[in-house]
Design a protein around this motif. Structure first.
Motif, PDB file in Angstrom:
ATOM      1  N   LEU A   1      -8.480   0.809  16.101  1.00  0.00           N
ATOM      2  CA  LEU A   1      -7.846   1.083  14.800  1.00  0.00           C
ATOM      3  C   LEU A   1      -7.281  -0.206  14.199  1.00  0.00           C
ATOM      4  O   LEU A   1      -6.734  -1.038  14.918  1.00  0.00           O
ATOM      5  N   ASP A   2      -7.414  -0.355  12.900  1.00  0.00           N
ATOM      6  CA  ASP A   2      -6.946  -1.554  12.191  1.00  0.00           C
ATOM      7  C   ASP A   2      -5.405  -1.539  12.148  1.00  0.00           C
ATOM      8  O   ASP A   2      -4.811  -0.654  11.520  1.00  0.00           O
ATOM      9  N   SER A   3      -4.788  -2.541  12.785  1.00  0.00           N
ATOM     10  CA  SER A   3      -3.321  -2.545  12.875  1.00  0.00           C
ATOM     11  C   SER A   3      -2.644  -2.884  11.546  1.00  0.00           C
ATOM     12  O   SER A   3      -1.424  -2.801  11.437  1.00  0.00           O
ATOM     13  N   ARG A   4      -3.418  -3.247  10.520  1.00  0.00           N
ATOM     14  CA  ARG A   4      -2.808  -3.428   9.191  1.00  0.00           C
ATOM     15  C   ARG A   4      -2.727  -2.094   8.445  1.00  0.00           C
ATOM     16  O   ARG A   4      -1.920  -1.911   7.549  1.00  0.00           O
ATOM     17  N   LYS A   5      -3.586  -1.149   8.864  1.00  0.00           N
ATOM     18  CA  LYS A   5      -3.568   0.167   8.211  1.00  0.00           C
ATOM     19  C   LYS A   5      -2.751   1.177   9.000  1.00  0.00           C
ATOM     20  O   LYS A   5      -2.236   2.148   8.443  1.00  0.00           O
ATOM     21  N   PHE A   6      -2.708   1.012  10.318  1.00  0.00           N
ATOM     22  CA  PHE A   6      -1.951   1.929  11.176  1.00  0.00           C
ATOM     23  C   PHE A   6      -0.960   1.126  12.003  1.00  0.00           C
ATOM     24  O   PHE A   6      -1.338   0.414  12.926  1.00  0.00           O
ATOM     25  N   LEU A   7       0.333   1.243  11.606  1.00  0.00           N
ATOM     26  CA  LEU A   7       1.393   0.505  12.298  1.00  0.00           C
ATOM     27  C   LEU A   7       2.112   1.448  13.263  1.00  0.00           C
ATOM     28  O   LEU A   7       2.260   2.636  12.972  1.00  0.00           O
ATOM     29  N   VAL A   8       2.551   0.903  14.378  1.00  0.00           N
ATOM     30  CA  VAL A   8       3.309   1.680  15.365  1.00  0.00           C
ATOM     31  C   VAL A   8       4.599   0.901  15.590  1.00  0.00           C
ATOM     32  O   VAL A   8       4.567  -0.218  16.097  1.00  0.00           O
ATOM     33  N   THR A   9       5.728   1.481  15.162  1.00  0.00           N
ATOM     34  CA  THR A   9       6.938   0.671  15.140  1.00  0.00           C
ATOM     35  C   THR A   9       8.205   1.423  15.530  1.00  0.00           C
ATOM     36  O   THR A   9       8.315   2.628  15.288  1.00  0.00           O
TER      37      THR A   9
ATOM     38  N   CYS B   1       0.875  -1.169   0.000  1.00  0.00           N
ATOM     39  CA  CYS B   1       0.000   0.000   0.000  1.00  0.00           C
ATOM     40  C   CYS B   1       0.913   1.220   0.000  1.00  0.00           C
ATOM     41  O   CYS B   1       1.981   1.177   0.600  1.00  0.00           O
ATOM     42  N   ALA B   2       0.492   2.311  -0.633  1.00  0.00           N
ATOM     43  CA  ALA B   2       1.236   3.555  -0.461  1.00  0.00           C
ATOM     44  C   ALA B   2       1.249   3.870   1.029  1.00  0.00           C
ATOM     45  O   ALA B   2       0.212   3.835   1.695  1.00  0.00           O
ATOM     46  N   THR B   3       2.425   4.103   1.550  1.00  0.00           N
ATOM     47  CA  THR B   3       2.585   4.194   2.998  1.00  0.00           C
ATOM     48  C   THR B   3       3.322   5.465   3.394  1.00  0.00           C
ATOM     49  O   THR B   3       4.329   5.818   2.777  1.00  0.00           O
ATOM     50  N   LEU B   4       2.812   6.117   4.422  1.00  0.00           N
ATOM     51  CA  LEU B   4       3.475   7.288   5.025  1.00  0.00           C
ATOM     52  C   LEU B   4       4.055   6.879   6.366  1.00  0.00           C
ATOM     53  O   LEU B   4       3.336   6.362   7.224  1.00  0.00           O
ATOM     54  N   ALA B   5       5.355   7.109   6.549  1.00  0.00           N
ATOM     55  CA  ALA B   5       5.956   6.947   7.881  1.00  0.00           C
ATOM     56  C   ALA B   5       6.119   8.328   8.492  1.00  0.00           C
ATOM     57  O   ALA B   5       6.565   9.258   7.812  1.00  0.00           O
ATOM     58  N   PHE B   6       5.739   8.473   9.748  1.00  0.00           N
ATOM     59  CA  PHE B   6       5.865   9.793  10.392  1.00  0.00           C
ATOM     60  C   PHE B   6       6.362   9.648  11.830  1.00  0.00           C
ATOM     61  O   PHE B   6       6.035   8.668  12.506  1.00  0.00           O
TER      62      PHE B   6
ATOM     63  N   VAL C   1       6.620   5.993  13.672  1.00  0.00           N
ATOM     64  CA  VAL C   1       7.918   5.361  13.939  1.00  0.00           C
ATOM     65  C   VAL C   1       8.722   6.216  14.919  1.00  0.00           C
ATOM     66  O   VAL C   1       8.621   7.446  14.910  1.00  0.00           O
ATOM     67  N   ASP C   2       9.484   5.538  15.767  1.00  0.00           N
ATOM     68  CA  ASP C   2      10.372   6.244  16.691  1.00  0.00           C
ATOM     69  C   ASP C   2      11.681   5.482  16.812  1.00  0.00           C
ATOM     70  O   ASP C   2      11.671   4.258  16.982  1.00  0.00           O
ATOM     71  N   ILE C   3      12.779   6.205  16.729  1.00  0.00           N
ATOM     72  CA  ILE C   3      14.104   5.587  16.825  1.00  0.00           C
ATOM     73  C   ILE C   3      14.408   5.118  18.251  1.00  0.00           C
ATOM     74  O   ILE C   3      15.259   4.259  18.459  1.00  0.00           O
ATOM     75  N   ASP C   4      13.679   5.690  19.180  1.00  0.00           N
ATOM     76  CA  ASP C   4      13.906   5.390  20.594  1.00  0.00           C
ATOM     77  C   ASP C   4      13.279   4.022  20.938  1.00  0.00           C
ATOM     78  O   ASP C   4      12.063   3.860  20.869  1.00  0.00           O
ATOM     79  N   GLN C   5      14.126   3.056  21.293  1.00  0.00           N
ATOM     80  CA  GLN C   5      13.658   1.684  21.525  1.00  0.00           C
ATOM     81  C   GLN C   5      12.551   1.598  22.586  1.00  0.00           C
ATOM     82  O   GLN C   5      11.556   0.925  22.400  1.00  0.00           O
ATOM     83  N   GLY C   6      12.743   2.317  23.704  1.00  0.00           N
ATOM     84  CA  GLY C   6      11.736   2.241  24.766  1.00  0.00           C
ATOM     85  C   GLY C   6      10.770   3.410  24.700  1.00  0.00           C
ATOM     86  O   GLY C   6      10.365   3.945  25.742  1.00  0.00           O
TER      87      GLY C   6
END
Ligand code: AR6
Length: 233
Positions: A101-109, A35-40, A80-85
């Protein structure tokens, strides 16, 4: 569409996104596999010291609003966050789950937004930057990482679209064809976002005015997501 002053920049910023064309026509299409994806990144919550609980609520609310609209069809968002914790990732994860929220459409990583694809993470055609008002490289945080990864021509490419940015505003910049971020990671655009600043050591500090701060942060995410949708279509 170049802008040469703060006033014309503002106009340019608001109208820039829908007119943007991808430089080499290689915009990834939405499909089951990609899917076209935006990381922020979480805007304003590190150097700009915005309250984490308020920011997490705003992220989940604006993401929910985005996915309730037709323009989000076939699109995916990744916080996305570079901070591990990361405190922000934990808060947003649990609020997103509560909000259904659908975790396939909104990822937190967790990860480096400039290396997501090459390190086995999601392929993101667009990434957002937590910018400064001068749209300058350097400084610290995610701004430093993105300008470094995007290559030497990126600041000049940015200045063709806007010279400065007001809090709450965004500007989308197509990456130059030679940018390593494009060639290695498959990123075609960076959307600069200027969030509200609560840090007295940085310009445009609004101190503890969270009524203005929350309004501006909401405005940032709403503009970010709809600009991404305009690019992806
Ligand atoms: N990948 C993913 N997330 C990151 C990365 C990275 N490479 N680097 C930082 N983060 P910040 P702000 C996360 O401070 O609070 C700059 O100097 C970080 O952990 O970059 O909006 C600008 O020039 C945090 O969750 O942005 C501005 O002057 C998030 O990115 C000012 O800081 C945002 O942290 C903006 O401050």
């Amino acid at each position: 569409q170049a802008s040469s002053s703060a006033a014309s920049t503002k106009k340019g910023v608001e109208s820039a996104a829908p007119e943007l064309k991808d430089g080499d026509g290689s915009m990834p299409q939405a499909s089951e596999e990609s899917c076209a994806t935006l990381a922020f990144p979480s805007i304003s919550t590190a150097d700009f010291r915005f309250d984490h609980e308020k920011a997490a609520n705003i992220i989940v609310e604006t993401v929910s609003e985005f996915f309730s609209r037709a323009e989000s069809s076939g699109l995916r968002l990744v916080l996305v966050d570079i901070d591990q914790g990361s405190d922000m990732l934990s808060r947003v994860r649990s609020k997103a789950e509560s909000a259904g929220l659908d975790s396939r459409k909104f990822l937190v990583t967790h990860g480096d937004i400039t290396k997501l694809h090459s390190t086995g993470g999601p392929r993101c055609s667009v990434i957002a930057n937590a910018a400064n008002w001068r749209l300058k490289g350097g400084g610290g945080g995610v701004n430093l990482a993105i300008y470094r990864a995007a290559g030497d021509d990126f600041e000049e490419a940015t200045k063709k679209y806007a010279k400065t940015l007001d809090p709450g505003k965004v500007v989308a910049v197509p990456l130059p064809a030679s940018s390593p971020l494009r060639t290695k990671e498959g990123v075609t655009h960076v959307i600069h976002v200027l969030g509200p600043n609560m840090n007295p050591q940085r310009p445009n500090c609004i101190a503890d005015d969270y009524s203005q701060g929350c309004r501006l942060l909401r405005q940032c995410y709403a503009a970010l997501f709809s600009t991404f949708a305009s690019i992806a279509k």
